[in-house]
Design an enzyme around this catalytic site. Structure first.
Site, mmCIF file in Angstrom:
data_model
loop_
_atom_site.group_PDB
_atom_site.id
_atom_site.type_symbol
_atom_site.label_atom_id
_atom_site.label_comp_id
_atom_site.label_asym_id
_atom_site.label_seq_id
_atom_site.Cartn_x
_atom_site.Cartn_y
_atom_site.Cartn_z
ATOM 1 N N ASN A 53 33.000 39.336 45.555
ATOM 2 C CA ASN A 53 32.466 40.693 45.451
ATOM 3 C C ASN A 53 31.003 40.787 45.883
ATOM 4 O OD1 ASN A 53 34.117 43.119 44.121
ATOM 5 N ND2 ASN A 53 34.988 41.192 43.391
ATOM 6 N N ASN A 77 37.359 44.478 34.023
ATOM 7 C CA ASN A 77 37.064 43.288 34.830
ATOM 8 C C ASN A 77 35.920 42.461 34.252
ATOM 9 O OD1 ASN A 77 38.971 43.326 36.891
ATOM 10 N ND2 ASN A 77 37.769 44.724 38.153
ATOM 11 N N GLY A 134 40.210 56.490 30.943
ATOM 12 C CA GLY A 134 39.709 56.157 32.264
ATOM 13 C C GLY A 134 40.856 56.131 33.252
ATOM 14 N N ALA A 135 41.487 57.297 33.438
ATOM 15 C CA ALA A 135 42.717 57.358 34.231
ATOM 16 C C ALA A 135 42.424 57.548 35.708
ATOM 17 C CB ALA A 135 43.617 58.482 33.718
ATOM 18 N N GLY A 136 41.654 56.609 36.273
ATOM 19 C CA GLY A 136 41.426 56.601 37.708
ATOM 20 C C GLY A 136 42.571 55.906 38.403
ATOM 21 N N ALA A 137 42.259 54.953 39.272
ATOM 22 C CA ALA A 137 43.306 54.294 40.042
ATOM 23 C C ALA A 137 44.220 53.444 39.158
ATOM 24 C CB ALA A 137 42.675 53.441 41.137
ATOM 25 N N ASN A 144 36.243 37.066 41.795
ATOM 26 C CA ASN A 144 35.423 38.274 41.692
ATOM 27 C C ASN A 144 33.932 37.977 41.679
ATOM 28 O OD1 ASN A 144 37.424 40.224 41.745
ATOM 29 N ND2 ASN A 144 37.670 40.278 39.512
ATOM 30 N N LYS A 164 40.812 34.865 37.446
ATOM 31 C CA LYS A 164 40.546 36.090 38.192
ATOM 32 C C LYS A 164 39.047 36.229 38.475
ATOM 33 C CE LYS A 164 41.105 41.072 38.272
ATOM 34 N NZ LYS A 164 41.504 42.305 37.567
#
Length: 325
Positions: free
Chosen positions: A212, A102, A7-10, A208, A204
């Protein structure tokens, strides 16, 4: 040591680029234009003081990459159950799955002890797909703090933060945790091994689960929703409900609710990830960030009326947009 970032997104792209910069044996699983751009031109990372380009091993087929020592999963939580089977070619006898996702993790009640040991969470792992597919003994927890974005295919911009806290479900300082921490540290990242990672997960999640969905409903940025009296009160009550649940589960928070909200306000005019996903027409992380807290409320017999209300409104908002089943 072979490391695959799935999952090489951001976030995954940021981590992968940092590892590649120091010559680590790292590969990336990506898709679409981002994959094509990295294949053709490498991966470009824009940081505050430098812009670098690195050649990376990248594929959309994990079978091309073979068994790994670590598979670091950096997808959105709702995307993971569907790719459990695809990760199998990356798994050998000693592969560690690093869960950098997350929200409340699917493995939360593994090696936690007590009456809830082994409890599975339907909100984040429907049908136990991850529990059965990965195996909880193979997982290493990870709380992801950096903010980054893919500004165009093949180009990742790092915004802030460089900490990836690691932790074993049983709290031990294992060899596999310390070995990965060392490699990430050598790549210029912070990777402390925490004995009580669940405390960090909740700290965290505290923001969220409230910021969110409220931002998705109101389209307000963090500075606004944390200072407007009405939305601040809603966020505060959601956080207090979550705190009651977490403390029943043995969690301790390092700051109080108001200080945590003030910290959100200090971030400034930031659009939360859920609001960004809504605007971009992408599925939203409602279940991992909010419905999981509702489920834990039921498990611990803790009323969650404000969370239930905001969850229901957010689910409907997402359904109307075609972004939630």
């Amino acid at each position: 040591m072979k490391i695959c970032v799935f999952g090489a997104g951001a976030i995954g792209g940021y981590m992968g680029a940092k590892l590649a910069q120091v010559g680590a044996d790292v590969s990336l699983v990506a898709r679409g234009p981002h994959l094509s751009a990295m294949r053709a031109n490498g991966l470009t990372l824009i940081e505050e003081n430098a812009t670098t380009n690195v050649a990376v091993t990248v594929s959309d087929d994990p079978a091309d990459l073979g068994p790994q020592d670590y598979v670091i999963v950096t997808l959105k939580a709702h995307s993971v159950p569907a790719i459990v089977g695809k990760i199998k070619p990356l798994m050998g006898k000693t592969t560690t799955i690093v869960s950098g996702v997350n929200g409340v993790p699917w493995w939360y009640f593994h090696k936690v002890g007590g009456a809830l040991e082994g409890t599975r969470l339907e909100s984040v792992d429907p049908g136990g797909v991850q529990w059965d597919g990965f195996g909880p003994d193979n997982v290493l927890g990870c709380v992801v703090y950096p903010a980054a974005e893919v500004i165009e295919p093949g180009i990742v911009k790092h915004i802030e933060g460089n900490r990836f806290s690691l932790g074993e479900p049983d709290g031990s300082k294992s060899e596999r945790a310390t070995a990965l921490s060392k490699v990430l540290t050598e790549a210029g990242l912070k990777a402390p091994v925490r004995p009580k990672l669940r405390d960090e997960i909740w700290t965290k999640l505290w923001g969220n689960l409230s910021f969110n969905p409220i931002s998705a409903l109101t389209h307000a940025t963090l500075d606004v929703l944390c200072t407007d009296p009405a939305t601040r009160l809603i966020a505060r009550n959601m956080m207090l409900e979550a705190q009651t649940i977490a403390e029943k589960l043995g969690v301790r928070f390092p700051v109080d609710v108001d200080r945590r909200i003030d910290g959100g306000a200090a971030v400034g005019a930031h659009r939360t990830s859920m609001l960004q996903d809504l605007d971009a027409g992408r599925p939203m992380e409602i279940d991992a960030l909010v419905r999981s807290v509702q489920e834990l409320g039921r498990i611990t017999q803790t009323p969650t009326p404000i969370t239930d209300t905001v969850l229901g409104l957010t689910q409907l908002r997402a359904r109307v947009a075609g972004l939630y089943p």
